[in-house]
Design a protein around this motif. Structure first.
Motif, PDB file in Angstrom:
ATOM      1  N   UNK A   1       7.662   6.850   2.828  1.00  0.00           N
ATOM      2  CA  UNK A   1       8.308   5.934   3.766  1.00  0.00           C
ATOM      3  C   UNK A   1       7.310   5.156   4.628  1.00  0.00           C
ATOM      4  N   UNK A   2       6.019   5.462   4.498  1.00  0.00           N
ATOM      5  CA  UNK A   2       4.996   4.806   5.307  1.00  0.00           C
ATOM      6  C   UNK A   2       4.281   3.676   4.579  1.00  0.00           C
ATOM      7  N   UNK A   3       4.836   3.197   3.478  1.00  0.00           N
ATOM      8  CA  UNK A   3       4.213   2.081   2.755  1.00  0.00           C
ATOM      9  C   UNK A   3       4.082   0.868   3.675  1.00  0.00           C
ATOM     10  N   UNK A   4       3.111   0.036   3.357  1.00  0.00           N
ATOM     11  CA  UNK A   4       2.885  -1.182   4.134  1.00  0.00           C
ATOM     12  C   UNK A   4       2.868  -2.375   3.189  1.00  0.00           C
ATOM     13  N   UNK A   5       3.719  -3.335   3.476  1.00  0.00           N
ATOM     14  CA  UNK A   5       3.711  -4.621   2.766  1.00  0.00           C
ATOM     15  C   UNK A   5       2.866  -5.571   3.607  1.00  0.00           C
TER      16      UNK A   5
ATOM     17  N   UNK B   1       9.117  -1.178  -2.293  1.00  0.00           N
ATOM     18  CA  UNK B   1       9.316  -0.319  -1.124  1.00  0.00           C
ATOM     19  C   UNK B   1      10.613   0.488  -1.266  1.00  0.00           C
ATOM     20  N   UNK B   2      11.688  -0.207  -1.600  1.00  0.00           N
ATOM     21  CA  UNK B   2      12.988   0.457  -1.716  1.00  0.00           C
ATOM     22  C   UNK B   2      12.965   1.568  -2.758  1.00  0.00           C
TER      23      UNK B   2
ATOM     24  N   UNK C   1       0.864  -1.186   0.000  1.00  0.00           N
ATOM     25  CA  UNK C   1       0.000   0.000   0.000  1.00  0.00           C
ATOM     26  C   UNK C   1       0.895   1.228   0.000  1.00  0.00           C
ATOM     27  N   UNK C   2       0.575   2.202  -0.875  1.00  0.00           N
ATOM     28  CA  UNK C   2       1.405   3.387  -0.992  1.00  0.00           C
ATOM     29  C   UNK C   2       0.539   4.620  -1.214  1.00  0.00           C
ATOM     30  N   UNK C   3       1.119   5.786  -0.951  1.00  0.00           N
ATOM     31  CA  UNK C   3       0.336   7.014  -1.057  1.00  0.00           C
ATOM     32  C   UNK C   3       0.138   7.414  -2.522  1.00  0.00           C
ATOM     33  N   UNK C   4      -0.693   8.423  -2.737  1.00  0.00           N
ATOM     34  CA  UNK C   4      -1.074   8.837  -4.094  1.00  0.00           C
ATOM     35  C   UNK C   4       0.117   9.330  -4.906  1.00  0.00           C
ATOM     36  N   UNK C   5       1.041  10.044  -4.282  1.00  0.00           N
ATOM     37  CA  UNK C   5       2.205  10.551  -5.025  1.00  0.00           C
ATOM     38  C   UNK C   5       3.089   9.398  -5.497  1.00  0.00           C
ATOM     39  N   UNK C   6       3.353   8.460  -4.628  1.00  0.00           N
ATOM     40  CA  UNK C   6       4.168   7.303  -5.014  1.00  0.00           C
ATOM     41  C   UNK C   6       3.463   6.502  -6.103  1.00  0.00           C
TER      42      UNK C   6
END
Length: 161
Positions: A135-139, A127-128, A35-40
């Motif tokens: 930096x708050x992504x969740x695997x 993620x990397x 899960x990642x934010x809209x910008x990423x």
């Protein structure tokens, strides 16, 4: 203690002897998500991430990881893989990328660990490559989905239909 396959009679770690097992076609699938934010997510979709084509690099990382599973996971057998496929379902509407793997071989032991390792490393690579933006992504939700072949036969994750 001898009823546990990865421990010897003295309780020491033991690699299972598969010499007497039959070579059969083996296939396993696995999946996980990040899960990642809209910008990423936008950078992934537009291929504008500063580190490059995020999906292509993660695909290669997953394939390489499957091939290296026996060097990463203690007591796993080295397998001659015939196919590793990594797919990405990019879901901008919910900010997730679903990563799935399929691994095949003709061998004496299954490829579930290879499929799981492929998904795990592909997610870690995502993620990397995106951590500078999010930096708050969740695997999460990494799991084996199916396995085919071998003495114990076919298996499917209980939540898969």
């Amino acid at each position: 203690m001898t009823s546990l396959t990865h421990l010897d009679a003295a309780g020491a770690a033991n690699m299972v002897d598969v010499a007497e097992k039959k070579v059969t076609s083996r296939v396993a699938t696995a999946e996980g998500k990040i899960s990642l934010n809209a910008k990423a997510m936008s950078e992934v979709l537009s291929q504008q991430n500063k580190k490059g084509d995020v999906i292509s690099v993660a695909r290669i990382a997953g394939i390489m990881a499957a091939k290296q599973t026996s060097t990463l996971i203690p007591l796993c057998h080295t397998l001659l893989l015939s196919k590793v496929k990594i797919e990405f379902d990019v879901q901008p509407h919910n900010g997730q990328i679903l990563v799935s793997s399929m691994v095949k071989c003709e061998g004496k032991t299954g490829v579930e660990m290879e499929a799981l390792t492929a998904v795990s490393v592909a997610c870690l690579t995502l993620f990397d490559m995106c951590k500078a933006v999010d930096p708050n992504m969740i695997i999460s939700d990494i799991k084996a989905l199916t396995k085919q072949g071998g003495k114990s036969g076919d298996w499917q994750h209980k939540n898969e239909t």
